[in-house]
Design a protein around this motif. Structure first.
Motif, PDB file in Angstrom:
ATOM      1  N   PRO A 118       0.799  -1.238   0.000  1.00 40.65           N
ATOM      2  CA  PRO A 118       0.000   0.000   0.000  1.00 40.65           C
ATOM      3  C   PRO A 118       0.827   1.281   0.000  1.00 40.65           C
ATOM      4  CG  PRO A 118      -0.861  -1.579   1.597  1.00 40.65           C
ATOM      5  CD  PRO A 118       0.463  -2.106   1.144  1.00 40.65           C
ATOM      6  N   THR A 119       2.083   1.224   0.456  1.00 46.69           N
ATOM      7  CA  THR A 119       2.883   2.457   0.498  1.00 46.69           C
ATOM      8  C   THR A 119       3.208   2.967  -0.906  1.00 46.69           C
ATOM      9  OG1 THR A 119       5.001   1.252   0.600  1.00 46.69           O
ATOM     10  CG2 THR A 119       3.909   1.748   2.688  1.00 46.69           C
ATOM     11  N   LEU A 120       3.121   2.096  -1.902  1.00 47.74           N
ATOM     12  CA  LEU A 120       3.333   2.549  -3.279  1.00 47.74           C
ATOM     13  C   LEU A 120       2.279   3.569  -3.692  1.00 47.74           C
ATOM     14  CD1 LEU A 120       4.168  -0.906  -4.912  1.00 47.74           C
ATOM     15  CD2 LEU A 120       5.778   0.966  -4.523  1.00 47.74           C
ATOM     16  N   VAL A 121       1.112   3.470  -3.069  1.00 44.40           N
ATOM     17  CA  VAL A 121       0.026   4.406  -3.378  1.00 44.40           C
ATOM     18  C   VAL A 121       0.405   5.823  -2.968  1.00 44.40           C
ATOM     19  CG1 VAL A 121      -2.396   4.969  -2.931  1.00 44.40           C
ATOM     20  CG2 VAL A 121      -1.685   2.585  -3.129  1.00 44.40           C
ATOM     21  N   TYR A 122       1.200   5.975  -1.900  1.00 46.10           N
ATOM     22  CA  TYR A 122       1.616   7.307  -1.456  1.00 46.10           C
ATOM     23  C   TYR A 122       2.287   8.069  -2.600  1.00 46.10           C
ATOM     24  CZ  TYR A 122       1.269   5.169   3.241  1.00 46.10           C
ATOM     25  OH  TYR A 122       0.845   4.521   4.370  1.00 46.10           O
ATOM     26  N   PHE A 123       3.214   7.401  -3.264  1.00 49.23           N
ATOM     27  CA  PHE A 123       3.973   8.057  -4.326  1.00 49.23           C
ATOM     28  C   PHE A 123       3.119   8.272  -5.575  1.00 49.23           C
ATOM     29  CE2 PHE A 123       7.000   5.567  -1.770  1.00 49.23           C
ATOM     30  CZ  PHE A 123       7.760   6.619  -1.278  1.00 49.23           C
ATOM     31  N   TRP A 124       2.219   7.328  -5.845  1.00 51.92           N
ATOM     32  CA  TRP A 124       1.322   7.491  -6.990  1.00 51.92           C
ATOM     33  C   TRP A 124       0.424   8.696  -6.791  1.00 51.92           C
ATOM     34  CZ3 TRP A 124      -4.032   7.397  -7.493  1.00 51.92           C
ATOM     35  CH2 TRP A 124      -4.510   7.392  -8.807  1.00 51.92           C
ATOM     36  N   VAL A 125      -0.131   8.851  -5.584  1.00 50.03           N
ATOM     37  CA  VAL A 125      -1.001   9.997  -5.285  1.00 50.03           C
ATOM     38  C   VAL A 125      -0.212  11.293  -5.372  1.00 50.03           C
ATOM     39  CG1 VAL A 125      -2.355  11.122  -3.474  1.00 50.03           C
ATOM     40  CG2 VAL A 125      -2.621   8.666  -3.882  1.00 50.03           C
ATOM     41  N   PHE A 126       1.007  11.291  -4.842  1.00 48.51           N
ATOM     42  CA  PHE A 126       1.844  12.490  -4.894  1.00 48.51           C
ATOM     43  C   PHE A 126       2.140  12.882  -6.344  1.00 48.51           C
ATOM     44  CE2 PHE A 126       5.982  14.535  -5.228  1.00 48.51           C
ATOM     45  CZ  PHE A 126       5.874  15.577  -4.329  1.00 48.51           C
ATOM     46  N   ASN A 127       2.534  11.908  -7.166  1.00 48.45           N
ATOM     47  CA  ASN A 127       2.840  12.197  -8.566  1.00 48.45           C
ATOM     48  C   ASN A 127       1.612  12.714  -9.312  1.00 48.45           C
ATOM     49  OD1 ASN A 127       5.414  11.246  -8.069  1.00 48.45           O
ATOM     50  ND2 ASN A 127       5.048   9.226  -8.954  1.00 48.45           N
ATOM     51  N   TRP A 128       0.460  12.138  -8.996  1.00 49.02           N
ATOM     52  CA  TRP A 128      -0.783  12.558  -9.661  1.00 49.02           C
ATOM     53  C   TRP A 128      -1.229  13.947  -9.199  1.00 49.02           C
ATOM     54  CZ3 TRP A 128      -5.618  13.332  -7.241  1.00 49.02           C
ATOM     55  CH2 TRP A 128      -6.677  13.587  -8.109  1.00 49.02           C
ATOM     56  N   ALA A 129      -1.115  14.209  -7.896  1.00 43.97           N
ATOM     57  CA  ALA A 129      -1.607  15.479  -7.353  1.00 43.97           C
ATOM     58  C   ALA A 129      -0.699  16.654  -7.696  1.00 43.97           C
ATOM     59  CB  ALA A 129      -1.762  15.371  -5.832  1.00 43.97           C
ATOM     60  N   THR A 130       0.597  16.426  -7.760  1.00 40.79           N
ATOM     61  CA  THR A 130       1.548  17.520  -7.977  1.00 40.79           C
ATOM     62  C   THR A 130       2.066  17.589  -9.412  1.00 40.79           C
ATOM     63  OG1 THR A 130       3.452  16.169  -7.336  1.00 40.79           O
ATOM     64  CG2 THR A 130       2.277  17.351  -5.580  1.00 40.79           C
ATOM     65  N   GLN A 131       1.770  16.548 -10.191  1.00 36.20           N
ATOM     66  CA  GLN A 131       2.285  16.461 -11.562  1.00 36.20           C
ATOM     67  C   GLN A 131       3.809  16.539 -11.599  1.00 36.20           C
ATOM     68  OE1 GLN A 131       0.268  15.812 -14.314  1.00 36.20           O
ATOM     69  NE2 GLN A 131      -1.212  15.491 -12.655  1.00 36.20           N
ATOM     70  N   SER A 132       4.429  15.997 -10.566  1.00 38.17           N
ATOM     71  CA  SER A 132       5.887  15.925 -10.498  1.00 38.17           C
ATOM     72  C   SER A 132       6.269  14.582  -9.882  1.00 38.17           C
ATOM     73  CB  SER A 132       6.456  17.068  -9.661  1.00 38.17           C
ATOM     74  OG  SER A 132       5.954  17.032  -8.337  1.00 38.17           O
ATOM     75  N   GLN A 133       7.531  14.215 -10.021  1.00 42.12           N
ATOM     76  CA  GLN A 133       7.991  12.918  -9.556  1.00 42.12           C
ATOM     77  C   GLN A 133       8.525  12.997  -8.123  1.00 42.12           C
ATOM     78  OE1 GLN A 133       7.708   9.936 -11.209  1.00 42.12           O
ATOM     79  NE2 GLN A 133       6.496  11.145 -12.670  1.00 42.12           N
TER      80      GLN A 133
END
Length: 251
Positions: A118-133
């Motif tokens: 589930p921690t992979l979701v943290y980074f996916w949400v961050f990338n989606w919300a900020t449009q940055s890596q």
């Protein structure tokens, strides 16, 4: 192979038949989620070269959550079997001692891996919300999670070793936590003992899980920690096997 898979299925199912598995999952995801939030909040204070991925895997809160899960996962692996007497029924089955040891270790490892998915979701949400890596390169993700797997393999083997020593789960948890903390602090000696030579600092750094994470979270894959964790995992499993055989004949 069929007997081993049956043992492994038994171990994995035992986690989800017990309430402690869900308590551990909630506790772990809460702390890691909060750690991720803290890391992002710190980076929002100003420009920095540190990535979100590095900030997440190198906070104090992350290490607290990380180190506490191993005693909770492994404390009942052997201790409960000895306490309830079910180990006797297990030993009358047509299975080998090494199959029992490996199945318990691998069962804990599978549950550990499930915790991290589930921690992979943290980074996916961050990338989606900020449009940055959240990291400079995909290798940083691979390096971080590779190290998590290697450290998990080793620390779970330490926990299994602690569990095979006693019938009491609490004592097993304390023993494993103390052993893991000693390993962690051994790696920190390079920062405390300022009067030691550069060679000694390199030796202490070789054991430092914190330094390993700093390196791997940048996408730098160092083979030395890989050799260290694989070697120590094998050693701890051999010791667990030897103690298990000794205790089995005393039943």
């Amino acid at each position: 192979m069929t007997k081993f898979l049956t043992l492994l299925g038994r171990e994995v199912k035992s986690f989800f038949y017990s309430p402690i598995a869900y308590v551990v999952m909630c506790f772990f995801l809460f702390l890691t989620g909060f750690s991720f939030y803290i890391g992002v909040s710190i980076l929002n204070r100003g420009p920095t070269d540190v990535t979100v991925l590095e900030a997440f895997f190198n906070t104090i809160l992350f290490w607290i959550a990380y180190l506490l899960i191993f005693p909770l996962i492994t404390m009942r692996s052997f201790s409960e079997e000895f306490k309830l007497g079910t180990i006797e029924a297990l030993m009358t089955a047509p299975v080998k001692d090494w199959q029992v040891v490996i199945s318990k270790w691998l069962g804990c490892l599978i549950f550990y891996i499930i915790l991290w998915i589930p921690t992979l979701v943290y980074f996916w949400v961050f990338n989606w919300a900020t449009q940055s890596q959240a990291a400079h390169a995909p290798g940083a993700y691979a390096g971080s999670y590779l190290l998590l797997l290697l450290m998990g393999m080793f620390y779970i083997s330490v926990g299994c070793f602690a569990s095979v020593l006693t019938k009491n789960q609490i004592i097993a948890a304390i023993i494993s936590l103390v052993m893991i903390l000693m390993l962690l602090f051994a790696g920190l000696l390079q920062y405390v003992m300022l009067d030691v030579s550069g060679t000694m600092r390199d030796v202490f750094g070789y054991f430092s899980a914190i330094e390993h994470m700093e390196t791997f979270s940048k996408g730098i894959i160092d083979t030395r920690p890989i050799v260290w964790y694989l070697t120590m995992t094998t050693l701890m499993l051999v010791l667990t096997y030897q103690v298990f055989q000794t205790r089995k004949w005393k039943l």
